[in-house]
Scaffold this motif. Structure first.
Motif, PDB file in Angstrom:
ATOM      1  N   ILE A 227     -23.522   4.707   1.970  1.00  0.00           N
ATOM      2  CA  ILE A 227     -22.087   4.894   2.219  1.00  0.00           C
ATOM      3  C   ILE A 227     -21.331   4.681   0.912  1.00  0.00           C
ATOM      4  CG2 ILE A 227     -20.096   4.025   3.476  1.00  0.00           C
ATOM      5  CD1 ILE A 227     -22.024   3.121   5.666  1.00  0.00           C
ATOM      6  N   VAL A 228     -20.504   5.639   0.556  1.00  0.00           N
ATOM      7  CA  VAL A 228     -19.704   5.571  -0.674  1.00  0.00           C
ATOM      8  C   VAL A 228     -18.263   5.255  -0.285  1.00  0.00           C
ATOM      9  CG1 VAL A 228     -18.858   6.827  -2.669  1.00  0.00           C
ATOM     10  CG2 VAL A 228     -21.197   7.188  -1.868  1.00  0.00           C
ATOM     11  N   LYS A 229     -17.720   4.219  -0.872  1.00  0.00           N
ATOM     12  CA  LYS A 229     -16.355   3.791  -0.564  1.00  0.00           C
ATOM     13  C   LYS A 229     -15.586   3.603  -1.864  1.00  0.00           C
ATOM     14  CE  LYS A 229     -13.919   2.549   3.148  1.00  0.00           C
ATOM     15  NZ  LYS A 229     -13.870   3.304   4.401  1.00  0.00           N
ATOM     16  N   LYS A 230     -14.412   4.178  -1.927  1.00  0.00           N
ATOM     17  CA  LYS A 230     -13.592   4.067  -3.141  1.00  0.00           C
ATOM     18  C   LYS A 230     -12.248   3.439  -2.769  1.00  0.00           C
ATOM     19  CE  LYS A 230     -11.932   6.756  -7.095  1.00  0.00           C
ATOM     20  NZ  LYS A 230     -12.734   6.076  -8.101  1.00  0.00           N
ATOM     21  N   PHE A 231     -11.782   2.528  -3.607  1.00  0.00           N
ATOM     22  CA  PHE A 231     -10.520   1.848  -3.362  1.00  0.00           C
ATOM     23  C   PHE A 231      -9.510   2.225  -4.441  1.00  0.00           C
ATOM     24  CE2 PHE A 231     -13.649  -0.877  -1.297  1.00  0.00           C
ATOM     25  CZ  PHE A 231     -13.095  -0.974  -0.032  1.00  0.00           C
ATOM     26  N   GLU A 232      -8.296   2.505  -3.982  1.00  0.00           N
ATOM     27  CA  GLU A 232      -7.208   2.842  -4.891  1.00  0.00           C
ATOM     28  C   GLU A 232      -6.389   1.592  -5.202  1.00  0.00           C
ATOM     29  OE1 GLU A 232      -7.123   5.733  -6.178  1.00  0.00           O
ATOM     30  OE2 GLU A 232      -8.599   6.696  -4.864  1.00  0.00           O
ATOM     31  N   GLN A 233      -5.447   1.748  -6.085  1.00  0.00           N
ATOM     32  CA  GLN A 233      -4.549   0.644  -6.393  1.00  0.00           C
ATOM     33  C   GLN A 233      -3.698   0.317  -5.168  1.00  0.00           C
ATOM     34  OE1 GLN A 233      -2.273   1.715  -9.839  1.00  0.00           O
ATOM     35  NE2 GLN A 233      -4.040   1.680 -11.213  1.00  0.00           N
ATOM     36  N   PHE A 234      -3.251  -0.929  -5.076  1.00  0.00           N
ATOM     37  CA  PHE A 234      -2.393  -1.325  -3.966  1.00  0.00           C
ATOM     38  C   PHE A 234      -1.053  -0.596  -4.054  1.00  0.00           C
ATOM     39  CE2 PHE A 234      -5.154  -5.114  -4.132  1.00  0.00           C
ATOM     40  CZ  PHE A 234      -5.490  -5.216  -2.785  1.00  0.00           C
ATOM     41  N   GLU A 235      -0.520  -0.211  -2.918  1.00  0.00           N
ATOM     42  CA  GLU A 235       0.834   0.332  -2.891  1.00  0.00           C
ATOM     43  C   GLU A 235       1.858  -0.781  -3.054  1.00  0.00           C
ATOM     44  OE1 GLU A 235       1.566   2.778   0.479  1.00  0.00           O
ATOM     45  OE2 GLU A 235      -0.264   3.963   0.233  1.00  0.00           O
ATOM     46  N   ASN A 236       1.520  -1.932  -2.513  1.00  0.00           N
ATOM     47  CA  ASN A 236       2.370  -3.103  -2.672  1.00  0.00           C
ATOM     48  C   ASN A 236       2.284  -3.571  -4.127  1.00  0.00           C
ATOM     49  OD1 ASN A 236       3.125  -5.963  -2.770  1.00  0.00           O
ATOM     50  ND2 ASN A 236       3.267  -5.784  -0.543  1.00  0.00           N
ATOM     51  N   ARG A 237       3.405  -3.572  -4.806  1.00  0.00           N
ATOM     52  CA  ARG A 237       3.379  -3.849  -6.246  1.00  0.00           C
ATOM     53  C   ARG A 237       3.020  -5.293  -6.551  1.00  0.00           C
ATOM     54  NH1 ARG A 237       8.833  -0.336  -7.079  1.00  0.00           N
ATOM     55  NH2 ARG A 237       7.844   1.710  -7.177  1.00  0.00           N
ATOM     56  N   GLU A 238       3.365  -6.178  -5.651  1.00  0.00           N
ATOM     57  CA  GLU A 238       3.008  -7.575  -5.887  1.00  0.00           C
ATOM     58  C   GLU A 238       1.494  -7.747  -5.815  1.00  0.00           C
ATOM     59  OE1 GLU A 238       5.088 -10.050  -3.211  1.00  0.00           O
ATOM     60  OE2 GLU A 238       7.082  -9.527  -3.961  1.00  0.00           O
TER      61      GLU A 238
END
Length: 1084
Positions: A227-238
């Protein structure tokens, strides 16, 4: 493994940054830094300054009481510094005053703070963008300076202060602030527009650092897929700011549920690891070794890697949770049982700095192209991106407890069965060995052994309870022959295969499905022996209710077991169900890709392996009579005619005959040896370049014939000289594989690629990927990926696989991450698998031979893997034989599989029409849905089926309106949407345009009838018809008047004549009356 080290302390700068970021409102923060001692009499340095604020909030006109004392002429400074998410340390208020006279006297001054409007007021028509303030610090200090230094900068002034003080002010959230009175009147329109949105509070997307990598059970077979999973940057700036701060000081937790079947066979097997943008292992990388210990690898800030190994091993065949937490240079590893009690725990501490950026690459759960996965079932996997949690704090429950328990019970039962098989075989072999020693002394016993019945074990060593529990297994074992010598195969799996073949033979008989219920225990025994074709049979039986009640849990259990055992159809079944999100399987594209990519890789390998039960996957629909007539066998008319023509030297017949035999096409059984004979005959006799090329390939690879590189090269050059692109590519392949001459290989591949050969495109990509392209230093993945994409566009299997991998990882610039596209491409390749083709061929052959039970069974097996042609064919059989479907299937066969069919990318138009009719009229228990019906008809129309347009027109004729989004989907001009006549004309015209225009079709008749109705309506509503009607009515009235007048004139003349002849007539009448008294008197 490195020795324990001191815990790593963060740099002071990081603490400063975090202090500025973390809010401390609601906490007493008043602090005074006295640079000089407090005031006492007869002491020179007595300066001080205090701040007293009644309400510590950022408000306009907040009153601050400043109490201070100066020992020399001084300057008192007050300054407010604010920090937001974008900027820090911004001065927002300043005030200074001099005090040269009141020395050694404590004074108090009231100051009213004034802040920028965007900090203290809500958005309105004038203040459009108020800012979110994180913190405001109010500084106060005293400087002994002359008046000339009054304008100096804060930093210099503050550093030289003799007394300092500061306090925090609490920022007010934007939607808790008041509106500002601007003392202006807005126009009515502007004020109204603002009031429409004044009270709208924008909702920030709910986001947390705790995310699921996996929520459903995943069957890992130990292959190079996962299983390949990719995470993006948080939308919440904090949250994103915190994540960026933790790049060099990682703080995260991973929790993984596992049911481990075996430890790693060799080296390391992947559990969970991160691969960065350069395709290198990153932090973390968690593996399992041969002894069952956990191997953990981290990437350091300085560029190299560091690894450790746990002192405890992971348990087999029981559910447990593996928790790993990383905090700076400290790693905590724990093993937790189902009862959430900790079994093992170990800590590792380092002085090294780890590098950790979970957005600069992707995670892999299980296997990949770099490492094999573990043989296990993965349960839920939870990932806390920014927090370090203790075992008790982790929220990662083991869902679907019924399935979890079923997996445990299955393997417990299978351990018993496998032990029985091993022991039984050992006892039989030992008995034979004893008898064999007597054969040399007794010729009679030798003859009995040679020609008599095989040895059985009638005296069981097992107890009565165990024999009753597995009575079917013991009965089958007694019927089996264990006297044959070992051929290297697994005995238990071989027993499972024999059980399975016996069951399938019975199910394929005339009324075989009637015995399905009694066959289930045998299939379970076969599955437990490791023969997982039986597992897939069981999965389909329980999911569809084939001869037994529907049992979703058991269906899922055997699907998972079969997939873990590498049964191709089971893996495809799970991939399809997760791709569509049906049958209580969650929609999960990453999980679907893990299964489909497994079979896609095997498809490429299976095509190079001519052995096994494989057949070419052909799209043959049971409604297509022409294709059905073309199906043949070795004794069929088509095959015999081809063989006759091939014998006479017909190159096309030889080529077709060889392909049918080599791949098992068109109903002919796969026979590579016979195919090679025709390739050789054609290559020598006919000089056909395709036959020459095919024969050269089998000689190069030694497929069904002894390798002959010299002859193969001569034939390949001969075919290339005739301009065959495949042969030019083949020469490049020869120079690459046998001569290692990459320059010549590239030269031939460039020529073949210009001729449109996809194999050449792929091979050029390999040269760039491996960094061996002539004249180009180093690897160039970007150019390689473009060549792979071009090859995929030409249908190249490996090229398509490469591109699907790029789409799932998103690591290539030209291939933005698109999990759905990755699944579609991998599914396309997986559906070409030869083992699946064998099942489809068996189903078709059974249908052609009117073996309905066998056809139904094998079409269900193929349809549940997501093969569209099998789904529509199965629905057709259920329509053709509804009695069979109702008797043996607990699900509505027609509705289920036509519905599955229209959910596919390559669904046929007739399936859309079928579902459209079902929705239009209402199908059995399904309610009528006119909108869904029109959507189905529209989709059929988009596939170029004239019936779709015709049905949409009929729906309109009945007074229904078609939704605008459907018309837009059909690309019908919006100007026609409002006019029913124009819309009907467009639909009937498209219907006629998509039908056979050379013959009279229903669409042409409908269009003609439509035009006649329009013409008649136009005539009836035209000005001419009103004039003609008026004219005819006038003539009719005039004629009527004239006729009336004419009748009136005739009546007057008759009356005059009657008066003149009144007397004689009367006399005559009287005389006649007397002579004939019975005649009635007539008057006018």
């Amino acid at each position: 493994m490195r020795p324990p080290a001191e815990p790593r302390r963060p740099a002071p700068l990081l603490l400063v940054l975090l202090t500025n970021f973390v809010l401390s409102f609601g906490k007493e923060t008043l602090q005074t830094t006295a640079v000089t001692p407090q005031f006492q009499k007869n002491v020179d340095y007595v300066d001080f300054i205090y701040l007293n604020i009644l309400e510590k909030k950022v408000l306009n006109n907040s009153e601050v009481s400043v109490q201070y004392l100066c020992s020399k002429p001084c300057i008192v400074s007050l300054e407010a510094v604010a920090s937001s998410e974008f900027r820090t340390g911004v001065p927002v208020y300043r005030k200074r005053w001099k005090d040269e006279k009141n020395l050694y006297v404590s004074r108090t001054r009231q100051v009213h703070l004034k802040f920028p409007s965007i900090m203290v007021y809500r958005d309105d028509y004038i203040i459009r963008n108020s800012i979110i303030v994180h913190s405001v610090i109010l500084y106060a200090w005293i400087s002994h300076r002359s008046a000339s230094s009054y304008g100096d900068e804060q930093n210099e002034d503050y550093q030289a202060a003799v007394a300092k003080n500061y306090t925090f002010l609490e920022a007010v959230p934007p939607f808790e602030r008041p509106y500002k009175d601007h003392k202006v009147c807005l126009q009515w329109g502007a004020d109204y527009l603002w009031m429409l949105q004044a009270n709208r509070i924008p909702q920030c997307p709910h986001e947390t650092d705790g995310v699921h990598i996996l929520e459903f059970i995943y069957a890992s077979s130990g292959e190079k897929t996962g299983i390949v999973k990719k995470f993006e940057q948080f939308e919440n700036r904090e949250l994103e700011t915190v994540r960026q701060h933790q790049v060099d000081y990682p703080m995260f937790t991973i929790s993984i549920w596992l049911y481990l079947l075996h430890h790693c066979e060799k080296d390391l097997c992947g559990i969970l690891y991160f691969i960065d943008s350069k395709e290198m292992y990153g932090t973390p990388a968690v593996f399992l070794n041969e002894e069952g210990y956990v191997h953990i690898q981290m990437h350091l800030m300085r560029g190299d890697d560091l690894a450790v190994k746990t002192s405890f091993s992971l348990p087999l065949k029981q559910w447990f949770r593996l928790d790993l937490s990383f905090k700076g240079g400290q790693i905590e590893v724990s093993s937790v049982g189902k009862n959430l009690k900790r079994h093992h725990h170990q800590s590792f501490t380092f002085r090294e700095d780890f590098y950790y950026d979970d957005t600069a690459g992707y995670f892999v759960l299980g296997g990949s192209g770099y490492v094999n996965g573990i043989e296990a079932f993965f349960g839920p996997v939870k990932y806390y991106r920014l927090n370090v949690l203790e075992t008790e704090q982790i929220s990662n429950p083991l869902h679907d407890k019924d399935t979890v328990e079923q997996i445990e019970l299955y393997y417990e039962r299978c351990m018993d069965i496998q032990e029985i098989v091993y022991d039984y075989r050992y006892i039989v072999r030992q008995g034979e060995k004893t008898h064999r020693n007597c054969y040399y002394e007794n010729y009679y016993l030798e003859l009995i052994h040679k020609y008599g019945e095989k040895s059985k074990c009638d005296a069981f060593m097992w107890g009565k309870e165990l024999r009753e529990k597995y009575h079917t297994l013991f009965k089958l074992l007694q019927e089996m022959d264990f006297s044959s010598p070992d051929d290297g195969s697994d005995t238990v799996v071989e027993v499972g295969r024999r059980i399975f073949e016996k069951v399938v033979k019975g199910l394929s008989s005339a009324n075989g499905l009637s015995n399905l219920g009694s066959s289930v225990p045998l299939l379970v025994d076969s599955s437990c022996c490791g023969y997982h074709k039986a597992s897939y049979f069981l999965a389909v039986i329980f999911e569809t209710g084939l001869g037994v009640p529907v049992d979703r849990i058991k269906g899922l259990l055997y699907s998972l077991v079969g997939a873990q055992g590498n049964e191709r159809l089971s893996v495809m079944n799970l991939g399809y169900k997760h791709y569509q999100g049906i049958n209580n399987y969650p929609l999960d594209l990453e999980l679907s890709y893990a299964y489909y990519s497994n079979i896609a890789i095997k498809t490429s390998l299976d095509q190079h392996n001519i052995k096994g039960e494989q057949a070419f996957v052909e799209t043959i629909r049971l409604m297509d009579d022409e294709l059905l007539k073309a199906q043949t066998k070795e004794n069929g008319d088509v095959f015999m005619w081809l063989k006759h023509e091939a014998t006479r030297g017909n190159a096309a017949a030889q080529q077709r005959l060889a392909q049918m035999l080599f791949w098992g096409q068109q109903g002919v059984a796969k026979n590579p040896e016979a195919a090679i004979e025709w390739y050789a005959k054609g290559a020598i006799e006919t000089e056909d370049p395709v036959l020459i090329y095919d024969y050269a390939i089998v000689l190069f690879k030694g497929q069904g014939v002894k390798k002959n590189i010299k002859l193969a090269l001569e034939l390949m050059k001969k075919a290339a000289a005739k301009g065959l692109p495949q042969a030019v590519n083949g020469l490049g392949w020869y120079y690459h594989n046998f001569k290692r001459d990459y320059k010549k290989a590239a030269k031939h591949w460039l020529i073949a690629e210009e001729l449109g050969n996809p194999d050449a495109s792929y091979n050029l990509g390999v040269l760039y990927l491996d960094g061996i392209y002539p004249g180009v230093p180093g690897r160039n993945q970007t150019v390689a990926a473009r060549y792979f994409y071009k090859a995929a566009q030409g249908g190249h299997i490996e090229g398509t696989l490469r591109c699907s991998l790029y789409y799932i990882t998103g690591n290539m610039e030209d291939f933005p991450r698109d999990p759905e596209k990755a699944v579609i491409w991998a599914k396309h390749i997986a559906e070409k698998n030869g083992y699946l083709g064998h099942v489809i061929r068996k189903a078709l052959n059974a249908y052609l031979e009117f073996s309905w039970h066998e056809a139904l069974l094998h079409y269900i097996l193929a349809a549940e893997t997501g093969i569209e042609v099998s789904q529509s064919n199965l629905a057709h059989i259920c329509e053709e034989r509804p009695d069979l479907a109702r008797k043996y299937l607990a699900t509505d066969c027609v509705w289920r599989y036509y519905n599955f069919s229209v959910s596919q990318v390559n669904a046929p138009s007739f399936a859309y029409l079928k579902m459209g009719d079902f929705y239009y009229y209402g199908y059995q228990n399904q309610s009528r849905d006119l909108e869904l019906s029109m959507r189905m008809y529209a989709q059929a129309a988009l596939e170029g089926d004239s019936q779709g347009f015709f049905n949409l027109a009929l729906v309109m004729e009945e007074g229904n309106s078609i939704p605008s989004y459907i018309l837009d989907h059909l690309e019908i001009d919006q100007a026609l949407h409002s006019s029913n006549t124009s819309l009907l004309q467009e639909l009937y015209y498209r219907c006629w345009n998509n039908s056979n225009q050379e013959t009279i079709s229903p669409c042409s008749l409908a269009l003609l009838y439509f035009y006649m109705r329009v013409l008649w309506n136009n005539v009836l509503h035209s000005t001419l018809i009103y004039f003609m009607g008026t004219f005819l009515l006038s003539i009719l009235v005039a004629f009527a008047v004239q006729s009336f007048q004419s009748l009136s004139g005739n009546d007057s003349e008759d009356a005059t004549r009657a008066v003149q002849q009144d007397e004689p007539t009367l006399s005559n009448d009287l005389s006649q009356q007397e002579s004939n008294p019975q005649r009635p008197l007539v008057t006018s």
